[in-house]
Design a protein around this motif. Structure first.
Motif, short mmCIF file in Angstrom:
data_model
loop_
_atom_site.label_atom_id
_atom_site.label_comp_id
_atom_site.label_asym_id
_atom_site.label_seq_id
_atom_site.Cartn_x
_atom_site.Cartn_y
_atom_site.Cartn_z
N ARG A 120 0.87 -1.00 -0.06
CA ARG A 120 -0.16 0.19 -0.03
C ARG A 120 0.72 1.21 0.04
N VAL A 121 0.44 2.23 -0.75
CA VAL A 121 0.89 3.59 -0.83
C VAL A 121 -0.04 4.84 -0.38
N VAL A 122 0.21 5.49 0.40
CA VAL A 122 -0.81 6.64 0.89
C VAL A 122 -0.34 7.85 0.26
N LEU A 123 -1.32 8.59 -0.63
CA LEU A 123 -1.05 9.79 -0.93
C LEU A 123 -1.87 11.02 -0.25
N TYR A 124 -1.08 11.93 0.04
CA TYR A 124 -1.61 13.01 1.01
C TYR A 124 -1.26 14.32 0.28
N MET A 125 -2.07 14.58 -0.92
CA MET A 125 -1.70 15.35 -2.06
C MET A 125 -2.71 16.36 -2.24
N PRO A 126 -2.18 17.65 -2.62
CA PRO A 126 -2.95 18.68 -3.16
C PRO A 126 -3.40 18.41 -4.82
N GLY A 142 1.34 -2.22 -9.49
CA GLY A 142 0.59 -3.40 -8.94
C GLY A 142 0.36 -3.03 -7.31
N ALA A 143 0.88 -1.73 -7.03
CA ALA A 143 0.73 -1.29 -5.61
C ALA A 143 -0.67 -0.87 -5.31
N VAL A 144 -1.19 -1.11 -4.22
CA VAL A 144 -2.37 -0.13 -3.66
C VAL A 144 -2.54 1.15 -3.19
N HIS A 145 -2.86 2.07 -3.89
CA HIS A 145 -2.83 3.43 -3.27
C HIS A 145 -4.11 3.88 -2.65
N SER A 146 -3.97 4.65 -1.79
CA SER A 146 -5.07 5.21 -0.91
C SER A 146 -4.85 6.63 -0.39
N VAL A 147 -5.35 7.46 -1.24
CA VAL A 147 -5.56 8.75 -1.45
C VAL A 147 -6.32 9.39 -0.24
N VAL A 148 -5.54 10.23 0.53
CA VAL A 148 -6.29 10.82 1.80
C VAL A 148 -6.37 12.55 1.14
N ILE A 169 4.53 6.93 1.90
CA ILE A 169 3.77 7.83 1.71
C ILE A 169 4.26 8.84 0.91
N LEU A 170 3.45 9.27 -0.26
CA LEU A 170 3.67 10.27 -1.16
C LEU A 170 2.98 11.65 -0.84
N SER A 171 3.67 12.56 -0.44
CA SER A 171 3.08 13.68 0.02
C SER A 171 3.79 15.18 -0.98
N ALA A 172 3.07 16.34 -0.32
CA ALA A 172 3.69 17.51 -1.03
C ALA A 172 3.75 18.60 0.25
N SER A 173 4.63 19.36 0.18
CA SER A 173 4.77 20.40 1.38
C SER A 173 3.66 21.13 1.59
#
Length: 642
Positions: A120-126, A142-148, A169-173
């Protein structure tokens, strides 16, 4: 009232009948529009999963279907993604070839960070292109994304981290609002500190408006990591996954405490979205499709990212608001500038535009000659707003209805099949795959025009949730046990004699006034028809004599000079005239604004708790918490909430 959009007979009745006669054959044919690594052994296997699974034995890749196949087949130089950000002034167009390069390179970075198929990869992005790159990069490997949703409170993000257990986790400043910069990275750091689950790495995209401090040993700079991968030529190939493998987890709005993670399987989702783009929305490959939502919501997943790209369209990613960026003409500017043929947004957005610019003066400055249709969903589309949009735009205004759980529309007016006559207040008819029924409390179907609970007969069609993340029993309890053999939508309404569906609100928005079950949605329709009202909400307030009585909260249009008390009296009289004394509607209160989630849904349940004097908490999804204090003061001024 009914309006006819075309004299050509719709193909919908025959298409829906074809599905009823042979459901598996219908979806087998629809699946031909998707590229499969391995075809399904069974279209529907009733013995797999909670209620059955679609395209069992099949293998595919969502990113390949959304991007790579278009590059291979002549769309390499076509615009795939248009980024338009009035809050920063930035604009950028990516072709399908450029999109493929960005995604494949980022996917290689994820692999370097240890992400493998099934992680799983969580995205916390604008709302920036990197959010789209991240979602599709996960799908590619094939990873499972979860956008918050970017900017969610740290405590809410922490609960989602604990449930999804992401490796990265993928995020932005930061994110950019109309009047402020919202620093995401400190919220992310706090959430990781609160969570019992710790990610192995965070990849952070630094925006010029705010540069965040990175944690040594855990955080990587996005641009640096991508540049390194590009310099060494590392590009990840598409990884085949089972059609029944999860593509993403999306946590439902309003969830507190233990999150409810809606799972979306891969194959069925691709098939359903591809079918909907041409048949429901009526767009063709190569055309510009704009969904003015956010990737933090299901609408953004389905119709900013996956749906348009699967279909070979150009999709618009908009970082702005319907008003205030810079004015109430923002939507017209985007449609005209990018030549969008269809716009999909929430009714709330159009109510905001109507409130600020009731005569649509801003529209005169933009050429919308190629614009064909406006689709509305997410909040009930009141007839007054629909008719206003019809009048100013001169195109079909199509209300349609669906849920986070279903992933694509349950009911709508299928423009691509030849539109049906519009009935104001109705999202029209069920789409193929959905057998919608209105049930009484015992689970028995009700006759036409009778209010009840709306349920969908199992199995749910492709694209709908097969379960909740690691919570099969909770899935059964939440959705399948109330009415055995059905999925319970928790919405209330009725079906008329022509088969048109009417959604009158959540089942807890049906109030009981002295033994009479009344729809708050019906009262809202009446209030919204008043020429001074921009938007409204009706809640049931506890009453010692009648059990509940309705209370209407209304926002007036800009420029209304009349006394609010005078308008309130007219509104009470209007409901009494249109619905009757049985509604016991005696209280209309003008307020400056209504509390909403970031996706545009009015928080009626929270307002009811405030009015009843019950304990309440600020919902995690609220757009502006300060509004609740304003509502509380307005209610106390009328003797409520104490």
């Amino acid at each position: 009232m009914t309006t006819t959009m075309t004299s050509t007979p719709s193909r919908y009745p025959q298409v829906y009948a074809d599905w009823r006669v042979d459901p598996e054959g219908f979806w087998r044919e629809a699946a031909r529009e998707i590229d499969w690594v391995k075809p399904a052994v069974k279209v529907l296997d009733a013995d797999v999963g909670v209620f059955g699974s679609w395209f069992v034995g099949g293998e595919c890749n969502a990113c390949y279907n959304a991007v790579d196949r278009h590059v291979e087949r002549g769309r390499a130089d076509q615009a795939a993604l248009i980024y338009d950000s009035p809050v920063t002034g930035a604009k950028r167009t990516y072709t399908y070839a450029e999109l493929q390069d960005e995604i494949a390179t980022l996917a290689a970075v994820l692999q370097d960070l240890g992400v493998e198929k099934g992680d799983r990869v969580v995205l916390y992005m604008p709302m920036i292109p990197q959010a789209v790159f991240g979602m599709l990069a996960c799908a590619r490997i094939g990873a499972v994304h979860s956008v918050v949703f970017g900017g969610f409170a740290a405590t809410e993000l922490a609960t989602r981290l604990e449930d999804a257990t992401p490796k990265v986790i993928l995020s932005a400043s930061c994110g950019i609002e109309t009047t402020r910069v919202v620093a995401y990275k400190p919220l992310l750091d706090e959430a990781i500190g609160l969570s019992r689950h710790k990610p192995q790495a965070c990849l952070v995209f630094q925006r010029p408006q705010y540069r965040a401090a990175l944690v040594d040993g855990r955080d990587r700079d996005w641009d640096e990591a991508v540049s390194e991968a590009r310099a060494t030529g590392r590009r990840a190939p598409c990884v085949p996954v089972a059609a029944t493998d999860p593509l993403y987890i999306l946590y439902t709005s309003g969830t507190t405490g233990r999150p409810k993670g809606v799972v979306r399987d891969t194959g069925g989702y691709l098939v359903a979205l591809k079918w909907s783009m041409g048949n429901l929305y009526g767009v063709a490959p190569g055309e510009v499709y704009w969904c003015a939502s956010d990737v933090g919501w299901v609408v953004g997943h389905s119709y900013i990212v996956y749906g348009p790209l699967l279909h070979g369209c150009t999709t618009v990613l908009y970082e702005g608001k319907p008003v205030g960026t810079p004015d109430a003409g923002a939507f017209w500017r985007v449609v005209a500038e990018h030549k969008a043929v269809v716009l999909f947004t929430a009714p709330t957005a159009f109510r905001a535009i109507k409130k600020e610019d009731p005569e649509a003066a801003h529209l005169k400055h933009h050429d919308l000659a190629g614009f064909r249709a406006l689709f509305l969903a997410g909040e009930r589309a009141d007839p007054d707003t629909v008719q206003w949009a019809e009048r100013i735009l001169g195109v079909p205004i199509i209300d349609h209805w669906w849920q986070t759980e279903t992933g694509w529309p349950i009911a709508g007016n299928p423009l691509g099949l030849g539109a049906l006559p519009i009935k104001y207040g109705s999202p029209t008819v069920p789409m193929p795959g959905y057998e919608v029924q209105v049930l009484d409390e015992a689970g028995k179907p009700l006759p036409a025009d009778t209010m009840g609970s709306i349920a969908i007969k199992l199995p749910l069609p492709p694209g709908c949730l097969p379960t909740l993340w690691h919570a099969d029993d909770r899935f059964r309890e939440a959705y399948l046990t109330t009415y055995p053999g059905y999925y319970n939508t928790s919405d209330a309404g009725f079906i008329d004699g022509d088969g048109y569906l009417y959604i009158m609100g959540r089942t807890d928005d049906i109030i009981n006034v002295a033994g009479h079950r009344l729809s708050t949605g019906g009262m809202e329709e009446v209030l919204a028809s008043h020429p001074a009202v921009a938007e409204c909400a009706v809640i049931g307030v506890r009453d010692s004599l009648k059990g509940e009585v309705p209370c209407g909260l209304v926002v007036l249009k800009s420029g209304i000079a009349r006394a609010p008390t005078e308008i309130e009296a007219e509104l009470v009289g209007l409901v009494r005239e249109k619905i009757g004394p049985v509604a016991a509607f005696k209280l209309a209160i003008t307020v400056g604004r209504l509390p909403k989630t970031r996706s545009g849904k009015i928080l009626r349940g929270t307002m009811k708790k405030i009015a009843d004097g019950d304990t309440w908490s600020v919902p995690a999804t609220i757009d502006d918490p300060a509004i609740l204090d304003e509502i509380g003061d307005a209610l106390k001024g009328r003797g409520l909430g104490g």
